[in-house]
Design an enzyme around this catalytic site. Structure first.
Site: not given
Ligand code: UD1
Length: 391
Positions: A204-206, A283
């Site tokens: 996850l990094h968005r 993501d």
């Protein structure tokens, strides 16, 4: 022919590696590597250069982190003198990060040809910083290299002349196929005490997911349920990690015994865990492509994708961030209700060779045409000198 290739952030390194190799093999193109320094940690950058055998960058702009405006502006300011000094025939940028648009813009303003690898992808979501970078870079590029047919169609719809567009396949997949056997030997499963297909991988990094405590918390609601059934390995991105304490999510994570937070992994270890996972939740854009070629089910925790081929024929499903929908999709994967995925056309490990071939052909044609394309190096240098004197 001299080309400056630009890298900045982690996903760029996998894309540039096969291009550099093909350029060198061609003996016609001399590739220079400029690293903007957008990503700078050992685990986010240096490790990838070593594992993917990318030569040391010729120049590191060492720009580092910042707001979008500051980071983009700093890259532009630092890249301009490099371009003026080296006077390349073209600049090649990849992907959709701030380094891509920053260096692309500097190149075209000086009159240097711009080549964009991974052109035409569209999420049609202009709240994504990457979508803006993609739209702008494509609109100023001279050669646009696409990974999938949707990219070609989008560019045509936007009025880009067909002769500038080339469907070449996917350089990220070139890298995956090159390193798959080496990755297979990684000891990461033993190190993390994991069994083949008995775990999930999460990334996850968005900003839309991890900079918003409500959305991030909602994703954790779903993960809380899933980890009771299947251990989840979560190599955590610096942006995501930075938000855990302010959002009070670190205490929540501590109570989830089967959700294992680990440091960002190198390329080979990461390829090994996604190849052997039961499923991947992500993501990221690139991981949707990597899981497609590996035929590993991927649940994309976003409302859209700029890579529709991964859904149409690959192993990807767009599930959004609603906890119930994530759990529903998870149950479908576990119960085996997904169709057998296929490999998209031209994702065969030879995309970089095609790109280099096209560049050489186009360059040799333009060399025979008179007059030569104008590059404003000298007048630009004069302007720069004058403006510096004035200010
Ligand atoms: C960037 C890209 C994104 C890509 C992602 C891959 C843009 C707009 N976004 O997002 O498209 O998918 O890289 O990782 O270009 N940081 C470190 N060490 C590093 C790099 C970053 O600690 O080596 C931290 C910094 O606190 C920084 C934050 O991570 O502020 C975010 O980094 P940044 O480059 O701004 O964007 P990413 O979220 O990584």
């Amino acid at each position: 022919m001299k080309i400056i290739t630009v890298v900045g952030a982690r996903p760029n390194f996998m894309k540039i590696a096969p291009i550099i190799k093909s350029c060198r093999t061609s003996k016609v193109i001399e590739p220079l590597i400029v690293h903007t320094g957008q990503h700078y940690d050992e685990k986010m950058s240096d490790l990838f250069f070593r594992q993917l055998n990318i030569p040391e960058p010729d120049i590191n702009l060492e720009v580092g982190s910042g707001s979008h405006a500051a980071q983009t502006a700093e890259i532009m300011k630092a890249f301009e003198p490099v371009l003026l000094y080296y006077q390349p025939d073209a600049v090649l940028v990849v992907g959709d990060v701030n380094s891509t648009i920053a260096c692309g813009l500097v190149a075209v303003k000086i009159g240097v040809k711009l080549m964009h690898v991974e052109a035409g992808l569209r999420s049609f979501d202009r709240t994504m910083p990457e979508e803006i970078n993609r739209l702008l870079t494509d609109s100023i590029s001279d050669y646009l290299f696409c990974t999938e047919q949707s990219g070609v169609d989008n560019l045509i719809d936007e009025g880009i002349p067909a002769e500038k567009i080339f469907l070449v396949g996917n350089v990220m997949i070139d890298t995956l196929l090159t390193h798959k056997a080496r990755a297979h030997k990684s000891s990461i499963l033993d190190r993390l005490n994991l069994n083949n297909r008995k775990f999930a991988v999460l990334t996850l990094h968005r900003p839309s997911n991890v900079d918003n405590p409500v959305v991030f918390g909602g994703i954790l609601d779903a993960l809380e349920i899933i980890q009771k059934d299947l251990p989840i390995i979560f190599p955590i991105h610096p942006r995501t990690s930075r938000n855990l304490t302010p959002f009070n999510l670190d205490r929540r994570l501590e109570k989830l015994p089967n959700l294992h937070l680990i440091e960002p992994l190198g390329y080979l270890d990461f390829l090994k865990i996604i190849s052997t996972a039961k499923l991947v939740l992500t993501d990221s854009g690139g991981i949707q492509e990597e899981t497609t070629i590996l035929k590993v089910p991927c649940l994309t925790l976003r409302d859209n994708t700029e890579r529709p081929v991964t859904v149409e024929i690959g192993s990807n499903r767009i599930v959004g961030t609603n906890p119930d929908k994530i759990i529903h999709a998870y149950n479908q994967v576990i119960n085996g209700r997904l169709i057998e995925p296929q490999i998209p056309p031209l994702w065969d490990g030879r995309a970089a060779d095609r790109i280099v071939q096209i560049i050489i052909e186009k360059h040799s044609k333009s060399e025979t045409q008179k007059p030569k394309p104008t590059r404003h190096y000298d007048s630009y240098k004069r302007t720069l000198a004058t403006s510096r004197n004035e200010f």
